[in-house]
Design an enzyme around this catalytic site. Sequence first.
Site, PDB file in Angstrom:
ATOM      1  N   THR A  23       0.811  -1.219   0.000  1.00  0.00           N
ATOM      2  CA  THR A  23       0.000   0.000   0.000  1.00  0.00           C
ATOM      3  C   THR A  23       0.843   1.267   0.000  1.00  0.00           C
ATOM      4  O   THR A  23       0.506   2.248  -0.654  1.00  0.00           O
ATOM      5  CB  THR A  23      -0.948   0.000   1.219  1.00  0.00           C
ATOM      6  OG1 THR A  23      -1.793  -1.144   1.143  1.00  0.00           O
ATOM      7  CG2 THR A  23      -1.806   1.255   1.241  1.00  0.00           C
ATOM      8  N   THR A  99       1.598  -4.910   4.336  1.00  0.00           N
ATOM      9  CA  THR A  99       1.478  -5.291   5.747  1.00  0.00           C
ATOM     10  C   THR A  99       1.037  -6.736   5.954  1.00  0.00           C
ATOM     11  O   THR A  99       1.356  -7.332   6.987  1.00  0.00           O
ATOM     12  CB  THR A  99       0.478  -4.369   6.475  1.00  0.00           C
ATOM     13  OG1 THR A  99      -0.809  -4.471   5.851  1.00  0.00           O
ATOM     14  CG2 THR A  99       0.952  -2.928   6.446  1.00  0.00           C
ATOM     15  N   GLN A 287      -2.054 -20.756  20.342  1.00  0.00           N
ATOM     16  CA  GLN A 287      -2.958 -19.866  19.625  1.00  0.00           C
ATOM     17  C   GLN A 287      -3.092 -18.514  20.322  1.00  0.00           C
ATOM     18  O   GLN A 287      -3.558 -17.548  19.714  1.00  0.00           O
ATOM     19  CB  GLN A 287      -4.347 -20.507  19.494  1.00  0.00           C
ATOM     20  CG  GLN A 287      -4.378 -21.749  18.638  1.00  0.00           C
ATOM     21  CD  GLN A 287      -5.747 -22.400  18.610  1.00  0.00           C
ATOM     22  OE1 GLN A 287      -6.723 -21.845  19.090  1.00  0.00           O
ATOM     23  NE2 GLN A 287      -5.825 -23.603  18.045  1.00  0.00           N
TER      24      GLN A 287
END
Length: 350
Positions: A23, A99, A287
């Site tokens: 971006t 990103t 996790q």
Amino acid sequence: MESANLDSKKKRPRILIIYTGGTIGMIENLDNGSLEPFNFDHLMDNVPKVKMLDYDIENFQFETPLDSSTMTPRDWVQIVKVIEDNYDNYDGFVVLHGTDTMAYTASALSFMLENLKKPVVITGSQLPIGEVRTDGEENLITALQVAAAMNEDGSPVVQEVAILFENYLWRGNRSTKRSSDNFNAFKSPNYPYLAKIGLGISYKKDEMFRPENKDLQVRYGMDTNVMYLDLFPGISEDVVRHQLATPGLKGVVLKTFGAGNGPTSGWFLEAIKEAVDRGVVIVNVSQCANGMVNPTRYVSGNALYQAGVISGHDLTSEAAITKLMFLFGQGMTPEEVKREIERPLAGEMG
């Protein structure tokens, strides 16, 4: 003495910008409103504040700028090759990157650039650099300042791969993307920031990684015969066995519950052990965003440990998967990979 001072004043930091895409490298076409790749020949015109830094800045641009979701190990190799070829000619490197996979690239580069003694600062933005409210301009300028920062003895302040985003500088292989729309998009859940950016740049030098006193060693091999196995309540035997039977599979990052726990069903532990016995290296990572795997704390975690699963300690999932790629890419045997996965290579684990 006066001559020496004059010489030091003349020496300007030399920084190489490596533009991969993302971006930050887009600019709006005023005729149709679409985003187009940024042409670095016009960098100074679009970011005029860069001239105020008084640096010698050059750039290398990927032939085809990439959306980072299409980034592959081949592209990591290209970035590393540019750094290797230009290592002696620049004081630091700034990598402009999308990103979405930035944390994967940062982790991979940290393993591939062994004994790195110069800054490789990866940055990007949530808004294109041509937007009025862009975070890209500030991120680029700050990344250049970090890449140019020197200690009093002339050594670089940063001597590792780092991610610079908004208010913080993070160790690259400790970072993960935490937001798709906040300007502070990255976080290092298990390691402190390396620098905080406010009115100035405040470095935490005690947290900086320092390599062994050896020359840069570049290692290119990356083996992609690895995968994630993400556990969830109710995961079926067919799913687990099918994934573990993937042809050519060498390594698995097993994303477990809490401190490294998983099902204790007989079929699950049997499937895990059978894969381990075939030579598949299975690494246990949590996790949870924060914390680490403690394989002997609970019965379920200990059962995985007894089945031959290796603790990933406090590795991020991005660092774990790229480390497996890297270790197998060096031609290591499963036993060698098991040993090295638990040993810090570039500050990626505690």
